[in-house]
Design a protein around this motif. Sequence first.
Motif, PDB file in Angstrom:
ATOM      1  N   MET A  19       0.836  -1.206   0.000  1.00 62.16           N
ATOM      2  CA  MET A  19       0.000   0.000   0.000  1.00 62.16           C
ATOM      3  C   MET A  19       0.870   1.254   0.000  1.00 62.16           C
ATOM      4  SD  MET A  19      -2.435   1.438   3.052  1.00 62.16           S
ATOM      5  CE  MET A  19      -0.938   1.912   3.935  1.00 62.16           C
ATOM      6  N   ARG A  20       1.904   1.279   0.848  1.00 63.97           N
ATOM      7  CA  ARG A  20       2.797   2.435   0.905  1.00 63.97           C
ATOM      8  C   ARG A  20       3.470   2.680  -0.436  1.00 63.97           C
ATOM      9  NH1 ARG A  20       3.737   6.106   2.411  1.00 63.97           N
ATOM     10  NH2 ARG A  20       5.771   6.291   3.381  1.00 63.97           N
ATOM     11  N   GLU A  21       3.905   1.615  -1.094  1.00 61.50           N
ATOM     12  CA  GLU A  21       4.561   1.743  -2.394  1.00 61.50           C
ATOM     13  C   GLU A  21       3.605   2.321  -3.431  1.00 61.50           C
ATOM     14  OE1 GLU A  21       6.018  -2.130  -3.297  1.00 61.50           O
ATOM     15  OE2 GLU A  21       7.493  -2.143  -1.654  1.00 61.50           O
ATOM     16  N   ALA A  22       2.345   1.872  -3.404  1.00 57.41           N
ATOM     17  CA  ALA A  22       1.353   2.380  -4.359  1.00 57.41           C
ATOM     18  C   ALA A  22       1.077   3.861  -4.125  1.00 57.41           C
ATOM     19  CB  ALA A  22       0.060   1.579  -4.241  1.00 57.41           C
ATOM     20  N   LEU A  23       0.998   4.265  -2.857  1.00 55.99           N
ATOM     21  CA  LEU A  23       0.760   5.667  -2.535  1.00 55.99           C
ATOM     22  C   LEU A  23       1.985   6.514  -2.882  1.00 55.99           C
ATOM     23  CD1 LEU A  23      -1.045   5.203   0.896  1.00 55.99           C
ATOM     24  CD2 LEU A  23      -2.100   5.921  -1.253  1.00 55.99           C
ATOM     25  N   VAL A  63       1.595   9.780   3.812  1.00 59.22           N
ATOM     26  CA  VAL A  63       0.720   9.071   4.754  1.00 59.22           C
ATOM     27  C   VAL A  63       0.793   9.685   6.151  1.00 59.22           C
ATOM     28  CG1 VAL A  63       0.402   6.888   5.985  1.00 59.22           C
ATOM     29  CG2 VAL A  63       0.754   6.878   3.518  1.00 59.22           C
ATOM     30  N   ILE A  64      -0.382   9.908   6.735  1.00 60.11           N
ATOM     31  CA  ILE A  64      -0.517  10.314   8.135  1.00 60.11           C
ATOM     32  C   ILE A  64      -1.189   9.172   8.884  1.00 60.11           C
ATOM     33  CG2 ILE A  64      -1.641  11.907   9.740  1.00 60.11           C
ATOM     34  CD1 ILE A  64      -1.521  14.033   7.548  1.00 60.11           C
ATOM     35  N   ALA A  65      -0.695   8.854  10.078  1.00 57.88           N
ATOM     36  CA  ALA A  65      -1.321   7.829  10.919  1.00 57.88           C
ATOM     37  C   ALA A  65      -1.608   8.405  12.296  1.00 57.88           C
ATOM     38  CB  ALA A  65      -0.419   6.605  11.035  1.00 57.88           C
ATOM     39  N   ASP A  66      -2.692   7.956  12.907  1.00 61.38           N
ATOM     40  CA  ASP A  66      -3.036   8.378  14.262  1.00 61.38           C
ATOM     41  C   ASP A  66      -2.183   7.643  15.285  1.00 61.38           C
ATOM     42  OD1 ASP A  66      -4.993   9.844  13.040  1.00 61.38           O
ATOM     43  OD2 ASP A  66      -6.678   8.862  14.040  1.00 61.38           O
ATOM     44  N   PHE A  67      -1.805   8.356  16.336  1.00 60.01           N
ATOM     45  CA  PHE A  67      -1.187   7.731  17.509  1.00 60.01           C
ATOM     46  C   PHE A  67      -2.042   8.095  18.718  1.00 60.01           C
ATOM     47  CE2 PHE A  67       1.646   7.452  21.164  1.00 60.01           C
ATOM     48  CZ  PHE A  67       2.256   6.222  20.953  1.00 60.01           C
ATOM     49  N   PRO A  68      -2.917   7.162  19.167  1.00 64.98           N
ATOM     50  CA  PRO A  68      -3.790   7.450  20.307  1.00 64.98           C
ATOM     51  C   PRO A  68      -3.003   7.508  21.609  1.00 64.98           C
ATOM     52  CG  PRO A  68      -4.671   5.676  18.936  1.00 64.98           C
ATOM     53  CD  PRO A  68      -3.247   5.888  18.523  1.00 64.98           C
ATOM     54  N   ASP A 111       9.036   4.805  17.728  1.00 70.43           N
ATOM     55  CA  ASP A 111       9.125   3.531  17.016  1.00 70.43           C
ATOM     56  C   ASP A 111       7.969   3.377  16.029  1.00 70.43           C
ATOM     57  OD1 ASP A 111      11.415   2.846  18.363  1.00 70.43           O
ATOM     58  OD2 ASP A 111      10.402   1.571  19.841  1.00 70.43           O
ATOM     59  N   TYR A 112       6.787   3.786  16.442  1.00 69.52           N
ATOM     60  CA  TYR A 112       5.581   3.695  15.605  1.00 69.52           C
ATOM     61  C   TYR A 112       5.761   4.499  14.322  1.00 69.52           C
ATOM     62  CZ  TYR A 112       0.510   4.288  14.598  1.00 69.52           C
ATOM     63  OH  TYR A 112      -0.738   4.322  14.025  1.00 69.52           O
ATOM     64  N   ALA A 113       6.232   5.748  14.460  1.00 64.80           N
ATOM     65  CA  ALA A 113       6.432   6.611  13.289  1.00 64.80           C
ATOM     66  C   ALA A 113       7.534   6.075  12.389  1.00 64.80           C
ATOM     67  CB  ALA A 113       6.771   8.036  13.743  1.00 64.80           C
ATOM     68  N   TYR A 114       8.622   5.593  12.997  1.00 61.17           N
ATOM     69  CA  TYR A 114       9.774   5.146  12.216  1.00 61.17           C
ATOM     70  C   TYR A 114       9.488   3.840  11.480  1.00 61.17           C
ATOM     71  CZ  TYR A 114      14.453   3.520  11.083  1.00 61.17           C
ATOM     72  OH  TYR A 114      15.559   3.050  10.426  1.00 61.17           O
ATOM     73  N   HIS A 115       8.983   2.841  12.185  1.00 58.27           N
ATOM     74  CA  HIS A 115       8.788   1.527  11.574  1.00 58.27           C
ATOM     75  C   HIS A 115       7.654   1.502  10.559  1.00 58.27           C
ATOM     76  CE1 HIS A 115      11.891  -0.221  13.976  1.00 58.27           C
ATOM     77  NE2 HIS A 115      11.264   0.039  15.124  1.00 58.27           N
ATOM     78  N   GLN A 163       7.034   4.089   8.672  1.00 64.29           N
ATOM     79  CA  GLN A 163       7.509   4.976   7.601  1.00 64.29           C
ATOM     80  C   GLN A 163       6.459   6.021   7.220  1.00 64.29           C
ATOM     81  OE1 GLN A 163       8.430   1.596   4.918  1.00 64.29           O
ATOM     82  NE2 GLN A 163      10.534   2.350   4.953  1.00 64.29           N
ATOM     83  N   VAL A 164       5.831   6.600   8.218  1.00 67.36           N
ATOM     84  CA  VAL A 164       4.786   7.586   7.942  1.00 67.36           C
ATOM     85  C   VAL A 164       5.396   8.968   7.753  1.00 67.36           C
ATOM     86  CG1 VAL A 164       2.970   6.309   9.116  1.00 67.36           C
ATOM     87  CG2 VAL A 164       4.366   7.942  10.409  1.00 67.36           C
ATOM     88  N   ASP A 165       4.649   9.819   7.075  1.00 66.91           N
ATOM     89  CA  ASP A 165       5.071  11.198   6.824  1.00 66.91           C
ATOM     90  C   ASP A 165       4.438  12.165   7.813  1.00 66.91           C
ATOM     91  OD1 ASP A 165       6.422  10.593   4.138  1.00 66.91           O
ATOM     92  OD2 ASP A 165       4.383   9.834   3.825  1.00 66.91           O
ATOM     93  N   GLY A 166       3.466  11.673   8.564  1.00 60.37           N
ATOM     94  CA  GLY A 166       2.798  12.519   9.541  1.00 60.37           C
ATOM     95  C   GLY A 166       2.196  11.688  10.659  1.00 60.37           C
ATOM     96  N   ILE A 167       2.068  12.294  11.829  1.00 61.48           N
ATOM     97  CA  ILE A 167       1.429  11.664  12.986  1.00 61.48           C
ATOM     98  C   ILE A 167       0.335  12.599  13.489  1.00 61.48           C
ATOM     99  CG2 ILE A 167       1.715  11.083  15.420  1.00 61.48           C
ATOM    100  CD1 ILE A 167       2.809   8.904  13.766  1.00 61.48           C
ATOM    101  N   ARG A 168      -0.854  12.037  13.676  1.00 63.86           N
ATOM    102  CA  ARG A 168      -1.924  12.795  14.334  1.00 63.86           C
ATOM    103  C   ARG A 168      -2.076  12.234  15.750  1.00 63.86           C
ATOM    104  NH1 ARG A 168      -7.539  13.326  11.329  1.00 63.86           N
ATOM    105  NH2 ARG A 168      -7.427  11.050  11.471  1.00 63.86           N
ATOM    106  N   LEU A 169      -1.800  13.065  16.746  1.00 57.56           N
ATOM    107  CA  LEU A 169      -1.934  12.655  18.133  1.00 57.56           C
ATOM    108  C   LEU A 169      -3.400  12.785  18.537  1.00 57.56           C
ATOM    109  CD1 LEU A 169       1.219  14.406  19.663  1.00 57.56           C
ATOM    110  CD2 LEU A 169       0.991  12.038  18.867  1.00 57.56           C
ATOM    111  N   THR A 170      -4.015  11.683  18.937  1.00 58.66           N
ATOM    112  CA  THR A 170      -5.430  11.681  19.316  1.00 58.66           C
ATOM    113  C   THR A 170      -5.562  11.341  20.795  1.00 58.66           C
ATOM    114  OG1 THR A 170      -5.753   9.340  18.753  1.00 58.66           O
ATOM    115  CG2 THR A 170      -6.049  10.952  16.982  1.00 58.66           C
TER     116      THR A 170
END
Length: 480
Positions: free
Chosen positions: A117-121, A128-133, A181-185, A187-194
């Motif tokens: 998925m990351r390669e396709a994007l 890519v942005i991912a949430d970190f609760p 570790d979450y952001a690095y492993h 390979q996200v470009d953004g983190i949304r802290l929730t």
Amino acid sequence: MKKISSFILSLCLLFLISPTFFVKAKQDMHDESIYDIIVDRFVDGNPANNGPTNLKEPFMGGDFEGVRTKASYFKKLRFSYISLGSLAKAEDYRGKKVVDYGQLQPYFGTEADYQKMREALNKEQIKVIADFPINGVSEKNVLIPKGEEASWTKPATKKGTVNWNLENKQVKKALMKAAADYAYHNQVDGIRLTGIQGVDPTFLNDLMLILKASNPDLVVLSDDDSDANFDVDYDVGKMKAFQEVFKKPNATATSVVKNIREDREVNPRLLMIDDVNNTRFSEHTKISKGESSPQLKLALTTLFTLPGTPIMMYGTENEMSGKNPPDTLGMMEFKENNELTDYIRKLQKIRSDNPALRNGSFKLLNHQDGFVAYERYDDKKKWLVVVNNTDQTQQMNLSEKAIGKNRELVSLLDGERVYASPNQKYRVALDREQAEIFEIQPRKSVDFPYLSLAVVGTLFVLLMITIVIGVVRKKKGEGI
């Protein structure tokens, strides 16, 4: 690389007591736009990995494979970021009740599925942005040492969930390491802290320093108001203003256009008409099945032309409705010949092709009831945005002093051109519930309406002269 990452993280934690040791690199988000999804509610690309359906809020089967198949869809809509929600192993489909930050949600797919998925994007140049609760995680979270639950956590509102005790230094350190570790492993470009309600802004700022230490370009945002130094300012009040103003004609637009600085803001604010926690915009504006509300187009025009970073929830282009989650978070539907999708693509193209609409200054020209007009401009271009959210045709006259001499207003939505009248006024008229984006250009084309008027006037004068000459000649002839 993992050893290097661990070394950097350790160094960051060592100097955390002196935040000035690091210089925080701010990622500029003025140029960006975000498409916000929940993986489980988007596309089911692999039914074999579907999660449980016997829950109060069941899983619906969306996964990384489904997102991968829609990479070209995001590209066509010209979004530069896709926000995926939480990726971590959790007990709920939204990923808030985190069990293990270090594992991907198995119901979304494998590590290999995620990388595909990351390669396709990446191929489509989509970040890519991912949430970190933070708060509201599962009471079974693997970070909690056995026997130390009381010192590591605090009670949360929902059954089976806990908040972190951030007064405990060991908890802070563990949570910061988990986030890095979450952001690095992943390979996200953004983190949304929730789940940051009640979290000390100082801790959030320290956490952002850690996150950016190994990737200064990482963008960090939130899903709630905070005094912390996020790269984008969350503004739920602005979203509710959009919904209040555009849910029906003739509502005053003051709440949408107020408090916008004329010059470029250092931090853009998130502009949205929907988010995952509130009532959907289309819940207010839906007419009947098969009919689109003109108010959604008006709101989207404003969303993509006001100063800020637009973020659009999945399903907005299909007028997904609902009052509260999970009703607001249905499975995504893709419609053929979707007029709204085409309209969003057109707005995005105009915005992405023109820096003044992303980074330019702002000037409010008119806002009376549902009729709003404003300029976006820089030293090269000037734009006029006019939104008529009333039940009647509206018009306004702009002086040459405001627009400029020998200019023409060219609509990028329907190709209309507006020229100055003989009294040096630019008359802009809009039908009810319509919007226009005008590019203000040096006058290039012939002004046919006024040219025709001049020609008719000249012909009339010539005709009168001819008649007079004929009468004079006739009288002279009779005199002879």
